[in-house]
Motif scaffolding. Structure first.
Motif, PDB file in Angstrom:
ATOM      1  N   GLN A 137      39.220  40.412  32.279  1.00 52.21           N
ATOM      2  CA  GLN A 137      40.638  41.259  32.167  1.00 52.21           C
ATOM      3  C   GLN A 137      41.513  40.500  31.219  1.00 52.21           C
ATOM      4  OE1 GLN A 137      41.759  44.173  32.877  1.00 52.21           O
ATOM      5  NE2 GLN A 137      43.579  43.697  31.858  1.00 52.21           N
ATOM      6  N   PRO A 138      42.210  41.218  29.985  1.00 53.66           N
ATOM      7  CA  PRO A 138      43.034  40.286  29.313  1.00 53.66           C
ATOM      8  C   PRO A 138      44.270  40.167  30.166  1.00 53.66           C
ATOM      9  CG  PRO A 138      41.684  42.084  27.858  1.00 53.66           C
ATOM     10  CD  PRO A 138      41.253  42.094  29.424  1.00 53.66           C
ATOM     11  N   ILE A 139      45.115  39.046  29.586  1.00 57.12           N
ATOM     12  CA  ILE A 139      46.451  39.075  30.063  1.00 57.12           C
ATOM     13  C   ILE A 139      47.063  38.651  28.998  1.00 57.12           C
ATOM     14  CG2 ILE A 139      47.950  37.721  31.651  1.00 57.12           C
ATOM     15  CD1 ILE A 139      45.485  37.303  33.292  1.00 57.12           C
ATOM     16  N   PRO A 140      48.556  38.949  28.484  1.00 54.74           N
ATOM     17  CA  PRO A 140      49.184  38.461  27.462  1.00 54.74           C
ATOM     18  C   PRO A 140      49.362  36.786  27.512  1.00 54.74           C
ATOM     19  CG  PRO A 140      50.199  40.519  28.203  1.00 54.74           C
ATOM     20  CD  PRO A 140      49.153  40.251  29.344  1.00 54.74           C
ATOM     21  N   PRO A 141      48.885  36.058  26.382  1.00 53.52           N
ATOM     22  CA  PRO A 141      48.882  34.715  26.604  1.00 53.52           C
ATOM     23  C   PRO A 141      50.399  34.090  27.051  1.00 53.52           C
ATOM     24  CG  PRO A 141      47.819  35.550  24.757  1.00 53.52           C
ATOM     25  CD  PRO A 141      48.442  36.565  25.129  1.00 53.52           C
ATOM     26  N   THR A 142      51.524  34.691  27.035  1.00 50.28           N
ATOM     27  CA  THR A 142      52.663  33.995  27.301  1.00 50.28           C
ATOM     28  C   THR A 142      53.202  34.173  28.639  1.00 50.28           C
ATOM     29  OG1 THR A 142      53.680  35.845  26.541  1.00 50.28           O
ATOM     30  CG2 THR A 142      53.354  34.001  24.608  1.00 50.28           C
ATOM     31  N   TRP A 143      52.325  35.037  29.354  1.00 49.56           N
ATOM     32  CA  TRP A 143      52.881  35.584  30.739  1.00 49.56           C
ATOM     33  C   TRP A 143      52.220  34.705  31.698  1.00 49.56           C
ATOM     34  CZ3 TRP A 143      52.112  41.584  31.562  1.00 49.56           C
ATOM     35  CH2 TRP A 143      52.963  42.124  30.462  1.00 49.56           C
ATOM     36  N   ASN A 144      53.002  34.389  32.882  1.00 45.99           N
ATOM     37  CA  ASN A 144      52.566  33.809  34.183  1.00 45.99           C
ATOM     38  C   ASN A 144      51.649  34.921  34.998  1.00 45.99           C
ATOM     39  OD1 ASN A 144      53.795  31.437  33.844  1.00 45.99           O
ATOM     40  ND2 ASN A 144      55.721  31.898  34.631  1.00 45.99           N
ATOM     41  N   SER A 145      50.703  34.490  35.664  1.00 50.96           N
ATOM     42  CA  SER A 145      49.758  35.344  36.368  1.00 50.96           C
ATOM     43  C   SER A 145      49.272  34.795  37.632  1.00 50.96           C
ATOM     44  CB  SER A 145      48.584  35.984  35.507  1.00 50.96           C
ATOM     45  OG  SER A 145      47.814  34.950  34.943  1.00 50.96           O
ATOM     46  N   PHE A 146      48.953  35.678  38.722  1.00 45.08           N
ATOM     47  CA  PHE A 146      48.015  35.178  39.711  1.00 45.08           C
ATOM     48  C   PHE A 146      47.171  36.351  40.303  1.00 45.08           C
ATOM     49  CE2 PHE A 146      52.107  37.457  41.245  1.00 45.08           C
ATOM     50  CZ  PHE A 146      51.736  38.356  42.324  1.00 45.08           C
ATOM     51  N   VAL A 147      46.437  35.961  41.014  1.00 38.85           N
ATOM     52  CA  VAL A 147      45.625  36.689  41.913  1.00 38.85           C
ATOM     53  C   VAL A 147      45.583  36.661  43.416  1.00 38.85           C
ATOM     54  CG1 VAL A 147      43.031  36.914  42.637  1.00 38.85           C
ATOM     55  CG2 VAL A 147      43.547  36.751  40.116  1.00 38.85           C
ATOM     56  N   TYR A 148      45.625  37.731  43.950  1.00 36.02           N
ATOM     57  CA  TYR A 148      45.875  37.841  45.565  1.00 36.02           C
ATOM     58  C   TYR A 148      44.618  38.553  46.270  1.00 36.02           C
ATOM     59  CZ  TYR A 148      47.752  37.891  50.456  1.00 36.02           C
ATOM     60  OH  TYR A 148      48.121  37.838  51.465  1.00 36.02           O
ATOM     61  N   VAL A 149      43.795  37.897  47.143  1.00 31.57           N
ATOM     62  CA  VAL A 149      42.577  38.567  47.526  1.00 31.57           C
ATOM     63  C   VAL A 149      43.008  39.322  48.907  1.00 31.57           C
ATOM     64  CG1 VAL A 149      40.456  38.190  48.500  1.00 31.57           C
ATOM     65  CG2 VAL A 149      41.370  36.733  46.518  1.00 31.57           C
ATOM     66  N   LEU A 150      42.522  40.716  48.619  1.00 32.04           N
ATOM     67  CA  LEU A 150      42.588  41.600  49.752  1.00 32.04           C
ATOM     68  C   LEU A 150      41.400  41.721  50.898  1.00 32.04           C
ATOM     69  CD1 LEU A 150      44.459  44.375  48.104  1.00 32.04           C
ATOM     70  CD2 LEU A 150      45.592  42.753  49.669  1.00 32.04           C
ATOM     71  N   GLU A 151      40.266  41.778  50.382  1.00 30.92           N
ATOM     72  CA  GLU A 151      39.099  41.875  50.920  1.00 30.92           C
ATOM     73  C   GLU A 151      37.916  41.132  50.383  1.00 30.92           C
ATOM     74  OE1 GLU A 151      38.310  46.172  51.187  1.00 30.92           O
ATOM     75  OE2 GLU A 151      40.396  46.645  51.778  1.00 30.92           O
ATOM     76  N   SER A 152      36.937  40.752  51.139  1.00 23.75           N
ATOM     77  CA  SER A 152      35.823  39.913  50.903  1.00 23.75           C
ATOM     78  C   SER A 152      36.175  38.715  50.237  1.00 23.75           C
ATOM     79  CB  SER A 152      34.939  40.779  50.324  1.00 23.75           C
ATOM     80  OG  SER A 152      33.574  40.150  49.751  1.00 23.75           O
ATOM     81  N   GLU A 153      35.514  38.056  49.297  1.00 22.34           N
ATOM     82  CA  GLU A 153      35.447  36.970  48.931  1.00 22.34           C
ATOM     83  C   GLU A 153      34.878  36.942  47.435  1.00 22.34           C
ATOM     84  OE1 GLU A 153      32.891  33.615  49.963  1.00 22.34           O
ATOM     85  OE2 GLU A 153      32.190  35.234  51.507  1.00 22.34           O
ATOM     86  N   GLY A 154      35.653  36.245  46.595  1.00 25.36           N
ATOM     87  CA  GLY A 154      35.185  36.148  45.052  1.00 25.36           C
ATOM     88  C   GLY A 154      35.525  34.767  44.274  1.00 25.36           C
ATOM     89  N   ILE A 155      34.956  34.715  43.217  1.00 28.03           N
ATOM     90  CA  ILE A 155      35.231  33.661  42.326  1.00 28.03           C
ATOM     91  C   ILE A 155      36.040  33.838  41.318  1.00 28.03           C
ATOM     92  CG2 ILE A 155      33.993  31.651  41.047  1.00 28.03           C
ATOM     93  CD1 ILE A 155      31.464  32.351  42.888  1.00 28.03           C
ATOM     94  N   PHE A 156      36.995  33.056  40.830  1.00 27.30           N
ATOM     95  CA  PHE A 156      37.799  33.340  39.859  1.00 27.30           C
ATOM     96  C   PHE A 156      38.089  32.045  38.904  1.00 27.30           C
ATOM     97  CE2 PHE A 156      38.902  35.690  43.593  1.00 27.30           C
ATOM     98  CZ  PHE A 156      39.236  37.102  43.179  1.00 27.30           C
ATOM     99  N   GLY A 157      38.253  32.422  37.728  1.00 24.78           N
ATOM    100  CA  GLY A 157      38.478  31.366  36.610  1.00 24.78           C
ATOM    101  C   GLY A 157      37.248  30.696  36.056  1.00 24.78           C
ATOM    102  N   SER A 158      36.518  30.438  37.102  1.00 24.68           N
ATOM    103  CA  SER A 158      35.054  29.660  36.458  1.00 24.68           C
ATOM    104  C   SER A 158      34.117  29.681  37.713  1.00 24.68           C
ATOM    105  CB  SER A 158      35.485  28.037  36.271  1.00 24.68           C
ATOM    106  OG  SER A 158      34.178  27.403  36.102  1.00 24.68           O
ATOM    107  N   LEU A 159      32.845  29.960  37.123  1.00 24.21           N
ATOM    108  CA  LEU A 159      31.912  29.946  38.181  1.00 24.21           C
ATOM    109  C   LEU A 159      31.845  28.656  39.045  1.00 24.21           C
ATOM    110  CD1 LEU A 159      28.929  31.799  36.226  1.00 24.21           C
ATOM    111  CD2 LEU A 159      29.896  32.403  38.484  1.00 24.21           C
ATOM    112  N   LYS A 160      32.387  27.497  38.454  1.00 26.46           N
ATOM    113  CA  LYS A 160      32.196  26.357  39.178  1.00 26.46           C
ATOM    114  C   LYS A 160      33.437  26.265  40.513  1.00 26.46           C
ATOM    115  CE  LYS A 160      30.685  23.526  35.316  1.00 26.46           C
ATOM    116  NZ  LYS A 160      31.007  22.464  34.241  1.00 26.46           N
ATOM    117  N   SER A 161      34.168  27.481  40.418  1.00 26.72           N
ATOM    118  CA  SER A 161      35.271  27.468  41.369  1.00 26.72           C
ATOM    119  C   SER A 161      34.631  27.885  42.592  1.00 26.72           C
ATOM    120  CB  SER A 161      36.306  28.346  40.766  1.00 26.72           C
ATOM    121  OG  SER A 161      37.107  27.963  39.778  1.00 26.72           O
ATOM    122  N   PRO A 162      35.247  27.420  43.805  1.00 27.50           N
ATOM    123  CA  PRO A 162      34.845  27.797  45.231  1.00 27.50           C
ATOM    124  C   PRO A 162      35.239  29.255  45.170  1.00 27.50           C
ATOM    125  CG  PRO A 162      36.390  26.323  45.354  1.00 27.50           C
ATOM    126  CD  PRO A 162      36.494  26.274  43.993  1.00 27.50           C
TER     127      PRO A 162
END
Length: 301
Positions: A192-217
């Motif tokens: 998902q694209p995000i404007p490069p100058t913006w701050n951003s975050f993810v908040y997980v609601l259900e189940s589990e996921g990997i974010f940013g890199s496949l090496k992340s827990p």
């Protein structure tokens, strides 16, 4: 927009910089919230002042209280909440509905349960720039059926604000903001694209996921992930259940922040003036003098 088309846009995917668990705390009257942004570990993430995942059952709730200087975004996940204010505005939002309230120069309102059982949702506080802090209050309310949605390659998105998968929200944001509710089927991969100058975050609601890199827990529910720099974010669902999370981004204001509870201005002098305005029923708080919400009046009976 297909996954292939999106992948060409992500030349520099954002990695996870910091991770927080939102722990329960008491707010309002008998209500419980899981606060991530706005806690001592993360007081402010420009332009975001607070993020609460709330859980409330009657008679608990958020009775009459004031705001000035920012916007609140209430997004219902379960049940219903009724809002009413001293301007005479009243409405109920149910699961999937949202209210984008610009407090501006001042509002006094209540937010109380409107259904049996437990009401659950998210409330995000977005700061306003100095030029917009004293504008007139306004509301944008959208029923669930009118929230923009799209689905592609095992990815479903509800576009609260901004744009994703080729669809755009009708919500107007004074502080440029994106607010996306994603559900990824098992095996799905999001870019998902995000404007490069913006701050951003993810908040997980259900189940589990990997974010940013496949090496992340893997990240589980009630965790907030602050994303670093880049032009977008990647997410993978390697679990056997649907993964649901929100992705929020905003253009930083780069202005000083002075806060006293529900009042957010730029200087301590402005906070002192706001407190005086509220106590003296002036400069936007005139109607607070003789107003009480219906829910409060009923409690007095």
């Amino acid at each position: 927009m297909s996954g292939t088309a999106i992948s060409k846009l992500l030349r520099e995917p954002r990695l996870v910089n910091r991770k927080f668990q939102a722990r329960p705390q008491h707010e309002g009257v008998g209500a419980v919230v899981r606060r991530s942004i706005g806690r001592f570990e993360l007081k402010y993430f420009d332009p975001f002042l607070a993020l609460d995942e709330f859980s409330v059952s009657a008679p608990a709730g958020f009775p009459d209280h004031p705001h000035r200087g920012f916007e609140t975004v209430t997004y219902m996940l379960q049940g219903a909440v009724t809002h009413e204010d001293f301007e005479g505005h009243k409405g109920t939002i149910r699961a999937g509905d949202l209210q984008w309230m610009t407090a501006g120069r001042g509002i006094v309102h209540s937010e109380m349960p409107a259904a049996e059982g437990t009401q659950k949702g998210l409330q995000l506080w977005i700061n306003l720039s100095s030029q917009h802090k004293m504008i007139e209050p306004r509301y944008q309310e959208i029923q669930s059926k009118n929230v923009a949605e799209a689905e592609n390659d095992g990815i479903k998105v509800r576009v609260i604000a901004g744009e994703a998968l080729g669809v755009e929200s009708p919500i107007y944001t004074r502080t440029p903001t994106m607010y996306l509710d994603f559900t990824l089927k098992p095996g799905a991969h999001l870019q998902q694209p995000i404007p490069p100058t913006w701050n951003s975050f993810v908040y997980v609601l259900e189940s589990e996921g990997i974010f940013g890199s496949l090496k992340s827990p893997s990240t589980t529910p009630h965790h907030l992930l602050l994303l670093g720099s880049g032009d977008g974010v990647e997410a993978w669902n390697k679990s056997s259940k649907p993964l649901r999370f929100i992705l929020v981004g905003g253009q930083p204001l780069g202005e000083p922040v002075a806060q006293f509870g529900p009042f957010v201005m730029n200087t301590q002098e402005e906070i002192d003036k706001t407190i005086d305005d509220y106590q003296q029923y002036t400069n936007g708080f005139e109607k607070a003098k003789n107003w009480r919400s219906q829910s409060m009046l009923e409690l007095d009976l």
